[in-house]
Enzyme design. Structure first.
Site, PDB file in Angstrom:
ATOM      1  N   TYR A 101       0.800  -1.229   0.000  1.00 13.42           N
ATOM      2  CA  TYR A 101       0.000   0.000   0.000  1.00 13.42           C
ATOM      3  C   TYR A 101       0.832   1.279   0.000  1.00 13.42           C
ATOM      4  O   TYR A 101       0.357   2.328   0.414  1.00 13.42           O
ATOM      5  CB  TYR A 101      -0.950  -0.003   1.215  1.00 13.42           C
ATOM      6  CG  TYR A 101      -2.101  -0.989   1.099  1.00 13.42           C
ATOM      7  CD1 TYR A 101      -2.235  -1.822  -0.015  1.00 13.42           C
ATOM      8  CD2 TYR A 101      -3.068  -1.081   2.094  1.00 13.42           C
ATOM      9  CE1 TYR A 101      -3.282  -2.723  -0.114  1.00 13.42           C
ATOM     10  CE2 TYR A 101      -4.121  -1.980   1.995  1.00 13.42           C
ATOM     11  CZ  TYR A 101      -4.224  -2.804   0.891  1.00 13.42           C
ATOM     12  OH  TYR A 101      -5.266  -3.689   0.796  1.00 13.42           O
TER      13      TYR A 101
ATOM     14  N   LYS B  55       4.185 -14.845   2.978  1.00 16.32           N
ATOM     15  CA  LYS B  55       4.187 -15.757   1.833  1.00 16.32           C
ATOM     16  C   LYS B  55       5.641 -15.877   1.365  1.00 16.32           C
ATOM     17  O   LYS B  55       5.968 -15.634   0.192  1.00 16.32           O
ATOM     18  CB  LYS B  55       3.257 -15.188   0.740  1.00 16.32           C
ATOM     19  CG  LYS B  55       2.989 -16.128  -0.414  1.00 16.32           C
ATOM     20  CD  LYS B  55       2.116 -17.310  -0.088  1.00 16.32           C
ATOM     21  CE  LYS B  55       1.945 -18.198  -1.315  1.00 16.32           C
ATOM     22  NZ  LYS B  55       1.280 -19.476  -0.999  1.00 16.32           N
TER      23      LYS B  55
ATOM     24  N   ASP C  58      -2.098 -18.010   2.748  1.00 18.71           N
ATOM     25  CA  ASP C  58      -3.224 -18.762   2.179  1.00 18.71           C
ATOM     26  C   ASP C  58      -3.714 -19.824   3.156  1.00 18.71           C
ATOM     27  O   ASP C  58      -4.919 -20.001   3.358  1.00 18.71           O
ATOM     28  CB  ASP C  58      -2.876 -19.356   0.808  1.00 18.71           C
ATOM     29  CG  ASP C  58      -1.471 -19.932   0.728  1.00 18.71           C
ATOM     30  OD1 ASP C  58      -0.720 -19.844   1.723  1.00 18.71           O
ATOM     31  OD2 ASP C  58      -1.116 -20.490  -0.334  1.00 18.71           O
TER      32      ASP C  58
ATOM     33  N   ASP D  43      -4.983  -6.491   5.866  1.00 16.45           N
ATOM     34  CA  ASP D  43      -6.246  -5.895   5.425  1.00 16.45           C
ATOM     35  C   ASP D  43      -7.238  -7.001   5.078  1.00 16.45           C
ATOM     36  O   ASP D  43      -8.387  -7.011   5.527  1.00 16.45           O
ATOM     37  CB  ASP D  43      -5.970  -5.000   4.199  1.00 16.45           C
ATOM     38  CG  ASP D  43      -7.158  -4.121   3.862  1.00 16.45           C
ATOM     39  OD1 ASP D  43      -8.112  -4.068   4.663  1.00 16.45           O
ATOM     40  OD2 ASP D  43      -7.126  -3.485   2.797  1.00 16.45           O
TER      41      ASP D  43
ATOM     42  N   ASP E 188     -10.669  -8.410   7.388  1.00 15.38           N
ATOM     43  CA  ASP E 188     -12.054  -8.436   6.894  1.00 15.38           C
ATOM     44  C   ASP E 188     -12.615  -9.849   6.983  1.00 15.38           C
ATOM     45  O   ASP E 188     -13.798 -10.038   7.283  1.00 15.38           O
ATOM     46  CB  ASP E 188     -12.132  -7.936   5.440  1.00 15.38           C
ATOM     47  CG  ASP E 188     -12.353  -6.434   5.382  1.00 15.38           C
ATOM     48  OD1 ASP E 188     -11.871  -5.728   6.302  1.00 15.38           O
ATOM     49  OD2 ASP E 188     -12.999  -5.952   4.433  1.00 15.38           O
TER      50      ASP E 188
HETATM   51 MG    MG Z   1     -10.019  -3.165   4.502  1.00 15.04          MG
END
Ligand code: MG
Ligand code: NAI
Length: 326
Positions: free
Chosen positions: A119, A165, A198, A222, A226
């Protein structure tokens, strides 16, 4: 006396903020609230979504409480995180009674790196298509892993899980994993384990109870948080904290909900739990615990619940029911 910058923002942000302030006023603690403007309404009124005055207010306070912004959210909350260097994003995943949680015994914390990774905003076009850069530094990796282990120690947790990862992203996540284990050596009493992201996504659904603290990079954090919100069922219940070395900001995960704004039916619990996280950050653990217990009692007794929880009470009534128990 704590100096709190209060930024209600837009829509239900204002309603849930009033509710949370009412609860804070019923703790045994002393707060001096200073209100700041930000969001869509502020943009309409003063031509800017996040005025310099509000940034100054946030910088000089002990903590910031933020409600929600509307369409200007990126210019408000993302900017606030940057200017205050709030590098740790904490999102608790916990099952509460009377909710659509997949299991009734989920209780872990996701500690997400908030400043770099995928990000950083370094995207460009190339001859063949487009490129995004992913930046992982030793400094930020150590800082966030140290935060996670300290958090575990402080809250009596016994294990921290590093998520990455590194089998594919060998250099960037290789560095993150290396720093995770390097930092873990300072905390001999806390178990350190690591998983690929994963696999973690699957374990969150099949055995979420096995996690205590998860620490991970920005994008993975992130997505996993969620997923976490999904498994405990409900936007009206999920708080968050953004923490740096010189400041902290607490906000519900939800937005300004224009579809229900102004109707006094928004669930204030996410905002009240955000205020509870602020008390934990200020080391007012006893008062924080009382708020948590009051919320549990109100949910269990199905007392004064808002429509999203199956009741027909108002935002203020739910807040009053919680405050009364403190
Ligand atoms: Mg979010
Ligand atoms: P939203 O979170 O505002 O609403 C999504 C759905 O959940 C809506 O149906 C809403 O009624 C419901 N909901 C949300 N919070 C609730 C609560 N406390 N009690 C009961 N129901 C609740 O997300 P949406 O609709 O995607 O975005 C609306 C606006 O909020 C947009 O302008 C968006 O930019 C902004 N937003 C701001 C955020 C922030 O300030 N941190 C975060 C997310 C969105």
């Amino acid at each position: 006396m704590y100096k709190i910058a209060v930024i209600p923002g837009d829509g239900i942000g204002k309603e849930v903020m009033d509710a949370a302030i009412h609860v804070l006023d019923n703790t045994g603690l002393n707060f001096k609230y200073e209100y700041g403007e930000a969001g869509d309404e502020c943009l309409d009124n003063c031509g800017i979504a996040l005025p310099e005055e509000t940034i100054k207010l946030a910088k000089k306070s002990d903590s910031v409480l933020f409600g929600a912004a509307g369409e200007s959210a990126a210019d408000v909350i993302v900017k606030l995180r940057q200017v205050l260097d709030l590098y740790a994003n904490l999102r608790p995943v916990k099952s509460y009674p009377q909710t659509k949680s997949l299991f009734n015994d989920i209780d872990f914390m996701i500690v997400r790196e908030n400043t770099e990774g995928m990000y950083v905003g370094l995207e460009s076009e190339s001859d063949e298509g487009a490129i995004a850069e992913r930046i992982i530094t030793a400094k930020a990796s150590k800082r966030i892993c140290d935060y996670a282990f300290k958090y575990a120690q402080k809250t009596g947790r016994t294990k921290v899980t590093g998520v990455h990862k590194a089998n594919v992203l060998k250099i960037t996540d290789g560095l993150f994993k290396e720093k995770f284990y390097e930092i873990s050596e300072k905390y001999g009493d806390i178990e350190a384990e690591d998983y690929y992201v994963d696999a973690t996504a699957m374990y969150l659904l099949t055995r979420p109870q096995s996690f205590e603290v998860i620490v991970t990079t920005n994008l993975f954090g992130d997505i996993l948080s969620d997923e976490g919100a999904g498994i405990v069922g409900g936007l009206g219940l999920i708080p968050s904290a953004n923490i740096g070395d010189n400041g902290a900001l607490f906000e519900p995960v939800h937005g300004s909900a224009p579809d229900i704004a102004g109707k006094q039916i928004a669930n204030p619990i996410a905002m009240i739990l955000s205020a509870k996280m602020m008390l934990e950050h200020l080391n007012e653990l006893e008062e924080a615990k009382k708020i948590d217990e009051a919320i549990l009692t109100v949910l269990k007794n199905k007392e004064s619940l808002t429509p999203d929880l199956g009741g027909n009470s108002t935002t203020n009534d739910l807040a009053k029911a919680i405050a009364k128990l403190l």
